[in-house]
Design a protein around this motif. Sequence first.
Motif, short mmCIF file in Angstrom:
data_model
loop_
_atom_site.label_atom_id
_atom_site.label_comp_id
_atom_site.label_asym_id
_atom_site.label_seq_id
_atom_site.Cartn_x
_atom_site.Cartn_y
_atom_site.Cartn_z
N TYR A 1 -3.04 9.02 -0.03
CA TYR A 1 -3.03 7.56 -0.04
C TYR A 1 -1.73 7.06 0.59
CZ TYR A 1 -3.75 2.83 -1.95
OH TYR A 1 -3.95 1.46 -2.09
N PRO B 1 -14.08 2.61 1.48
CA PRO B 1 -14.89 2.89 0.28
C PRO B 1 -15.50 4.29 0.30
CG PRO B 1 -15.37 0.69 1.13
CD PRO B 1 -14.52 1.37 2.14
N HIS C 1 -7.17 5.16 3.19
CA HIS C 1 -7.00 4.87 1.76
C HIS C 1 -7.76 3.62 1.32
CE1 HIS C 1 -4.06 2.46 3.90
NE2 HIS C 1 -3.89 1.71 2.83
N THR C 2 -8.20 2.80 2.27
CA THR C 2 -8.95 1.60 1.91
C THR C 2 -10.45 1.75 2.18
OG1 THR C 2 -8.60 0.64 4.12
CG2 THR C 2 -6.96 0.13 2.40
N TYR D 1 -14.31 7.09 1.74
CA TYR D 1 -13.30 8.11 1.42
C TYR D 1 -12.86 8.01 -0.04
CZ TYR D 1 -12.84 9.44 6.33
OH TYR D 1 -13.08 9.91 7.59
N ARG D 2 -12.81 6.81 -0.57
CA ARG D 2 -12.42 6.65 -1.97
C ARG D 2 -13.45 7.29 -2.90
NH1 ARG D 2 -9.76 0.76 -3.32
NH2 ARG D 2 -7.87 1.00 -2.06
N ARG D 3 -14.72 7.01 -2.63
CA ARG D 3 -15.77 7.61 -3.47
C ARG D 3 -15.76 9.13 -3.34
NH1 ARG D 3 -18.77 2.95 -1.66
NH2 ARG D 3 -19.60 4.18 0.08
N GLY E 1 -4.22 13.15 -4.27
CA GLY E 1 -4.78 11.85 -3.92
C GLY E 1 -3.70 10.83 -3.61
N ALA F 1 -13.18 11.01 -2.64
CA ALA F 1 -11.99 11.53 -3.31
C ALA F 1 -12.19 11.55 -4.83
CB ALA F 1 -10.77 10.69 -2.95
N VAL F 2 -12.74 10.46 -5.37
CA VAL F 2 -12.97 10.40 -6.82
C VAL F 2 -13.97 11.47 -7.26
CG1 VAL F 2 -13.89 8.99 -8.70
CG2 VAL F 2 -12.34 7.97 -7.03
N GLU G 1 0.82 -1.20 0.00
CA GLU G 1 0.00 0.00 0.00
C GLU G 1 0.86 1.26 0.00
OE1 GLU G 1 -3.33 -0.05 -0.31
OE2 GLU G 1 -3.10 -2.22 -0.53
#
Length: 521
Positions: A89, A103, A100-101, A105-107, A85, A109-110, A38
């Motif tokens: 990460y 979901p 960073h893992t 926070y990922r959505r 990003g 960020a995207v 990671e």
Amino acid sequence: MSLVSGSISFWLYVAVFAGTTVACAVALRRAIHIEDRETRIGFVGLLVGSGGWAGLLTGFLLASDSAIAYALYSLSLVVGLTTIGAWLYFCSAYTGRSFHTSPMYRRLAVGLYLGIVAIKLTNPIHGLYFTTAVTTLPFTHMTIQHGLVHWIITGVSYVFAGIGFFMIYELFLEADYDTRPLAALVGVTALPVVFDIAGFASPLFIDINYEPIGVAIFAIGTVYAVSDRFFVAQLTKDVDEPVIYLDREDRIREYNGRAESLFPELVDSINEPLEDALPAVYAACRSERSILSKSVDGETRYYLVSDTAFSLGQSKIGQLVVLSDVTESERYRRELERHNDQLEGFAGALRHELLNSLQVIEGWVSVAGNALDSGDVPQAQTALGTVSTAAGRMEHTVEDLETVARYGQSADLTQPVDVAEIARSTFERVTADVSLSIDGTATVSANPPRVEDLFEYVFEFAPYNNASSVDLAIDDNEILITYDGDSIGENNPESYFDYDAAVPTAEAGMILPNVRTLART
């Protein structure tokens, strides 16, 4: 009109941004070997984004057409945004967090990234992000005049970057490492902000994104200049013990605060071989049991010394030496070992004494029986007297073993004891016809009854050695006992303290072993 200039300042800008691209590519070769997956993903993404950003800005500077320059700069903004990003990460993975893992926070960020990219790509329509114009200062180029939206997004980006640096700083504190090199690296990384402001306020600098230079400085500095400290801190963030980092040649490269507290000499030992700087630690690393004893605050503590090699890719880049405090378990082990040895000695002594006494009793009982059969009463009385003496010696042996067995384990209750005073008081109770001389004194933490029993055995031994005086030389480190009696030889004197040694006679065979047992407990 061509935008390519022949001025020195122009080619200096080109060289800086092109050099940044090349530097990121070089650092990438090392970054792809970072062991933690990671962390590696985040760091590689940071280098790719930064290198791509700098490469597109190099193309922007070299573009001979305004339309091409505009397109390259717009694309650089899209690529450059990915570094935020990648940076977050990396920081989350490096510090052991799970942002960073997640979901969610990922959505988030995207979605945020796509929203900002939409603003940047639609800039030709609204013109809120930046506008362009051709200028001749400091050389002929298409100048970028950043708008309010750019500065808002830039400000938010720096806030996110600061959050990442704070996570790393917190990890360094948890790992108990010196944070000054990290602060210096952050300071150098932040220098492009000065050029951003200068480009906005002065015609001597072009208004362009200088951030990829700062990101590249951090990335390259991390994998080369301070890679030892940086990745060691990640490995040891959850380690509470003293840690020393060695390079591949066993030279000291880094250590944490706990190691410095335990070994103050580490301060002046950077780049010195461990064998020279801390020979005891080096010897423990190479020994079979790897136990190091160290005096700490007036008491002896024990550390298990373990060394673990780690690598970058296929190459070993160093090893960690961790000193785990195992004082309690080591004390217990030593106590158990000593106690087992003592029990073995007891068994041998008891077997020897009882067999010897039983043989004596058996022999003299036979003599007494024969004497009675022949009517020799005096001889029978003498034989039975010898039997009684042997039986008494058996009883005395059992009492000695009972005393030592009672004191076989280390004392839990101790208090300050004046050694000279307790020696004198014990001597007054002993009936041995000897004189006592005491030179010096010392106060030790001990169990008084055990110290009294120890000196009682010391004085009891004198007649068996034909001594008329006992001299005690006492200081804070030792008690030296000297008799003026017969020499018992110099061949392996350590064996005289074994329970089956019988030195100097069978009658005195238990005394010296009892002295050693009591002294150790």
